[in-house]
Design an enzyme around this catalytic site. Sequence first.
Site, PDB file in Angstrom:
ATOM      1  N   ASP A  12      -2.321   5.640   2.324  1.00  0.00           N
ATOM      2  CA  ASP A  12      -0.871   5.729   2.142  1.00  0.00           C
ATOM      3  C   ASP A  12      -0.663   6.440   0.810  1.00  0.00           C
ATOM      4  O   ASP A  12      -1.006   5.897  -0.242  1.00  0.00           O
ATOM      5  CB  ASP A  12      -0.287   4.308   2.108  1.00  0.00           C
ATOM      6  CG  ASP A  12       1.198   4.289   1.757  1.00  0.00           C
ATOM      7  OD1 ASP A  12       1.754   5.363   1.455  1.00  0.00           O
ATOM      8  OD2 ASP A  12       1.777   3.188   1.768  1.00  0.00           O
ATOM      9  N   GLN A  96       0.014   5.879  -3.657  1.00  0.00           N
ATOM     10  CA  GLN A  96      -0.212   4.445  -3.891  1.00  0.00           C
ATOM     11  C   GLN A  96      -1.628   3.954  -3.586  1.00  0.00           C
ATOM     12  O   GLN A  96      -2.094   3.014  -4.211  1.00  0.00           O
ATOM     13  CB  GLN A  96       0.826   3.580  -3.163  1.00  0.00           C
ATOM     14  CG  GLN A  96       0.629   3.422  -1.667  1.00  0.00           C
ATOM     15  CD  GLN A  96       1.487   2.275  -1.100  1.00  0.00           C
ATOM     16  OE1 GLN A  96       2.669   2.179  -1.348  1.00  0.00           O
ATOM     17  NE2 GLN A  96       0.869   1.418  -0.312  1.00  0.00           N
ATOM     18  N   GLY A 105     -18.293  10.509  -5.094  1.00  0.00           N
ATOM     19  CA  GLY A 105     -19.290  10.591  -4.026  1.00  0.00           C
ATOM     20  C   GLY A 105     -18.947   9.856  -2.750  1.00  0.00           C
ATOM     21  O   GLY A 105     -19.481  10.172  -1.691  1.00  0.00           O
ATOM     22  N   TYR A 230      -2.915  -7.656  -6.300  1.00  0.00           N
ATOM     23  CA  TYR A 230      -2.333  -7.169  -5.056  1.00  0.00           C
ATOM     24  C   TYR A 230      -1.790  -5.760  -5.225  1.00  0.00           C
ATOM     25  O   TYR A 230      -1.018  -5.495  -6.128  1.00  0.00           O
ATOM     26  CB  TYR A 230      -1.204  -8.096  -4.568  1.00  0.00           C
ATOM     27  CG  TYR A 230      -0.920  -7.773  -3.136  1.00  0.00           C
ATOM     28  CD1 TYR A 230      -1.443  -8.549  -2.122  1.00  0.00           C
ATOM     29  CD2 TYR A 230      -0.240  -6.616  -2.796  1.00  0.00           C
ATOM     30  CE1 TYR A 230      -1.261  -8.199  -0.800  1.00  0.00           C
ATOM     31  CE2 TYR A 230      -0.068  -6.251  -1.491  1.00  0.00           C
ATOM     32  CZ  TYR A 230      -0.569  -7.041  -0.498  1.00  0.00           C
ATOM     33  OH  TYR A 230      -0.395  -6.672   0.795  1.00  0.00           O
ATOM     34  N   LYS A 233      -1.201  -3.850   1.435  1.00  0.00           N
ATOM     35  CA  LYS A 233      -2.170  -4.226   2.467  1.00  0.00           C
ATOM     36  C   LYS A 233      -2.999  -3.006   2.855  1.00  0.00           C
ATOM     37  O   LYS A 233      -2.635  -1.878   2.555  1.00  0.00           O
ATOM     38  CB  LYS A 233      -1.438  -4.800   3.684  1.00  0.00           C
ATOM     39  CG  LYS A 233      -1.039  -6.266   3.501  1.00  0.00           C
ATOM     40  CD  LYS A 233      -2.205  -7.210   3.755  1.00  0.00           C
ATOM     41  CE  LYS A 233      -1.825  -8.654   3.544  1.00  0.00           C
ATOM     42  NZ  LYS A 233      -2.249  -9.213   2.248  1.00  0.00           N
ATOM     43  N   ASP A 235      -4.076  -1.830   5.888  1.00  0.00           N
ATOM     44  CA  ASP A 235      -3.704  -1.020   7.038  1.00  0.00           C
ATOM     45  C   ASP A 235      -4.940  -0.392   7.691  1.00  0.00           C
ATOM     46  O   ASP A 235      -5.219   0.799   7.536  1.00  0.00           O
ATOM     47  CB  ASP A 235      -2.683   0.037   6.613  1.00  0.00           C
ATOM     48  CG  ASP A 235      -1.451  -0.620   5.994  1.00  0.00           C
ATOM     49  OD1 ASP A 235      -1.162  -1.794   6.312  1.00  0.00           O
ATOM     50  OD2 ASP A 235      -0.796   0.018   5.172  1.00  0.00           O
ATOM     51  N   GLN A 243     -16.780   2.345  28.059  1.00  0.00           N
ATOM     52  CA  GLN A 243     -17.221   2.703  29.421  1.00  0.00           C
ATOM     53  C   GLN A 243     -18.745   2.775  29.575  1.00  0.00           C
ATOM     54  O   GLN A 243     -19.475   2.832  28.606  1.00  0.00           O
ATOM     55  CB  GLN A 243     -16.618   4.058  29.873  1.00  0.00           C
ATOM     56  CG  GLN A 243     -15.124   4.139  29.821  1.00  0.00           C
ATOM     57  CD  GLN A 243     -14.361   3.367  30.885  1.00  0.00           C
ATOM     58  OE1 GLN A 243     -13.213   3.056  30.729  1.00  0.00           O
ATOM     59  NE2 GLN A 243     -15.031   3.016  31.986  1.00  0.00           N
ATOM     60  N   ARG A 267       6.379  -7.027   2.295  1.00  0.00           N
ATOM     61  CA  ARG A 267       5.784  -7.316   0.984  1.00  0.00           C
ATOM     62  C   ARG A 267       4.346  -7.824   1.098  1.00  0.00           C
ATOM     63  O   ARG A 267       3.853  -8.516   0.218  1.00  0.00           O
ATOM     64  CB  ARG A 267       6.662  -8.309   0.212  1.00  0.00           C
ATOM     65  CG  ARG A 267       8.055  -7.752  -0.013  1.00  0.00           C
ATOM     66  CD  ARG A 267       9.000  -8.676  -0.716  1.00  0.00           C
ATOM     67  NE  ARG A 267      10.334  -8.075  -0.745  1.00  0.00           N
ATOM     68  CZ  ARG A 267      10.736  -7.160  -1.642  1.00  0.00           C
ATOM     69  NH1 ARG A 267       9.925  -6.776  -2.596  1.00  0.00           N
ATOM     70  NH2 ARG A 267      11.933  -6.644  -1.580  1.00  0.00           N
TER      71      ARG A 267
HETATM   72  C1  F6R Z   1       4.096  -3.972   2.601  1.00  0.00           C
HETATM   73  C2  F6R Z   1       4.982  -2.900   2.192  1.00  0.00           C
HETATM   74  C3  F6R Z   1       6.447  -3.173   2.074  1.00  0.00           C
HETATM   75  C4  F6R Z   1       6.827  -3.385   0.625  1.00  0.00           C
HETATM   76  C5  F6R Z   1       8.317  -3.740   0.485  1.00  0.00           C
HETATM   77  C6  F6R Z   1       8.751  -3.852  -0.983  1.00  0.00           C
HETATM   78  O1  F6R Z   1       2.762  -3.583   2.548  1.00  0.00           O
HETATM   79  O2  F6R Z   1       4.562  -1.808   1.916  1.00  0.00           O
HETATM   80  O3  F6R Z   1       6.838  -4.240   2.887  1.00  0.00           O
HETATM   81  O4  F6R Z   1       6.066  -4.409   0.070  1.00  0.00           O
HETATM   82  O5  F6R Z   1       9.106  -2.732   1.083  1.00  0.00           O
HETATM   83  O6  F6R Z   1       8.366  -2.700  -1.636  1.00  0.00           O
HETATM   84  P1  F6R Z   1       8.740  -2.367  -3.139  1.00  0.00           P
HETATM   85  O7  F6R Z   1       8.272  -3.504  -4.007  1.00  0.00           O
HETATM   86  O8  F6R Z   1       8.012  -1.093  -3.390  1.00  0.00           O
HETATM   87  O9  F6R Z   1      10.238  -2.229  -3.173  1.00  0.00           O
HETATM   88 MG    MG Z   2       0.928   1.193   5.216  1.00  0.00          MG
HETATM   89 MG    MG Z   3       3.616   2.493   1.356  1.00  0.00          MG
END
Ligand code: F6R
Ligand code: MG
Ligand code: MG
Length: 373
Positions: A12, A96, A105, A230, A233, A235, A243, A267
């Site tokens: 992302d 991000q 590498g 944190y 996530k 993803d 098959q 979040r």
């Molecule tokens: C979860 C995600 C979104 C953000 C949420 C708040 O992985 O990407 O749910 O956590 O939109 O985002 P901010 O803190 O950037 O406003």
């Molecule tokens: Mg994502």
């Molecule tokens: Mg994002």
Amino acid sequence: MVKTTISVIKADVGSVAGHHRPHKKMLDYAKQKLAEAKESGLIKSFYVYHVGDDIGLVMTHHKGENNPEIHKLAWDTFKEITDKISKPLKLYGAGQDLLKEAFSGNVKGMGPGVAELEFEERKSDPIVVFAADKTEPGAWNLPLYKIFADPFNTAGLIIDPSLHDGFIFEVMDLKEGKVVRLKAPEESYDILGLLGTPGRYAVSKVFRARDMLPAAAASTSRLSFIAGKYVGKDDPVLIVRTQHGLPAVGEVLAAFAVPHLVAGWMRGSHNGPLMPVSFRKHPIVTYFDGPPRVIAMGWQISNGELIGVDGTEPADLFDDPFWDYSRNLASQIAVYMRTMGEIMPARLEPAELEYTTLPKILAKLESRFKKVD
Ligand code: F6R
Ligand code: MG
Ligand code: MG
């Protein structure tokens, strides 16, 4: 015989309208960059997709897993997209997932997610690549168990002699960075004992037991374990061969019919249903930044190349009215989960939360907590 490798590397690096989906220019840039790599002979074929705010690069080549040139190509692509497109356009969360400054590498441990599978091509080799947004690698635990170990999902485990010996699950302890190999069906209870904690243990590979044929590979990075805090996530992505002595495409997809609860969603702090969607129509997240979703792309692999329905354009495997049933169920579960607000298990446990005010609340209330007799 020369082996073929499928590398799926995703990140992302910014999106439009919050964490919703990438800008078209980002996808076009990735396609251009991979077209040049194909021209130069580094890769044999490629496909660029997105699911939610994640861009995925599917590449085939003969260089094996963990190849520095292939990893550098992916890293440079994401870095250049960030510098040339996401940042100038002030896209949301630009760059991000690029957690480190300089490439060293291998993109593993640097933020992007990686799933790779090297194998000798069979006479005909159908594969499915799954990609999910707003969840974590452990989200594959339940479907992978169903696909490779549950005869109520995969009829072939009972009635096809070549599946009957079972499968070996390689399970990663994401925190310690260790793997253990366990055999189904004999060690099913041990496998499930680990897979039941998807935030800590996730399937990294699956092999067919009778000949160790590589059957599946998943991305297993945890951004939070890399960054020490944190940072979103992970993803995850998943490659499954199918098959002729492996689960059929229909058995593989069947494992997604009832949307299971996965950690992530708004979040990165909630349990929500994993909704199977068409990658052409609905690879976007809207309701409460979700619900978490999964796309399924189908190809044949032929002489090191992705063969789709038109060039490398894959079959869109969840684009069938059948999956409306699963999507409606996922919507119902999603709304139901939201009725619980920020009470667990709708909200994740404190250690898994993306942002938490809990320490602040506790600090504020400390003096007001009174000992009970
Ligand atoms: C979860 C995600 C979104 C953000 C949420 C708040 O992985 O990407 O749910 O956590 O939109 O985002 P901010 O803190 O950037 O406003
Ligand atoms: Mg994502
Ligand atoms: Mg994002």
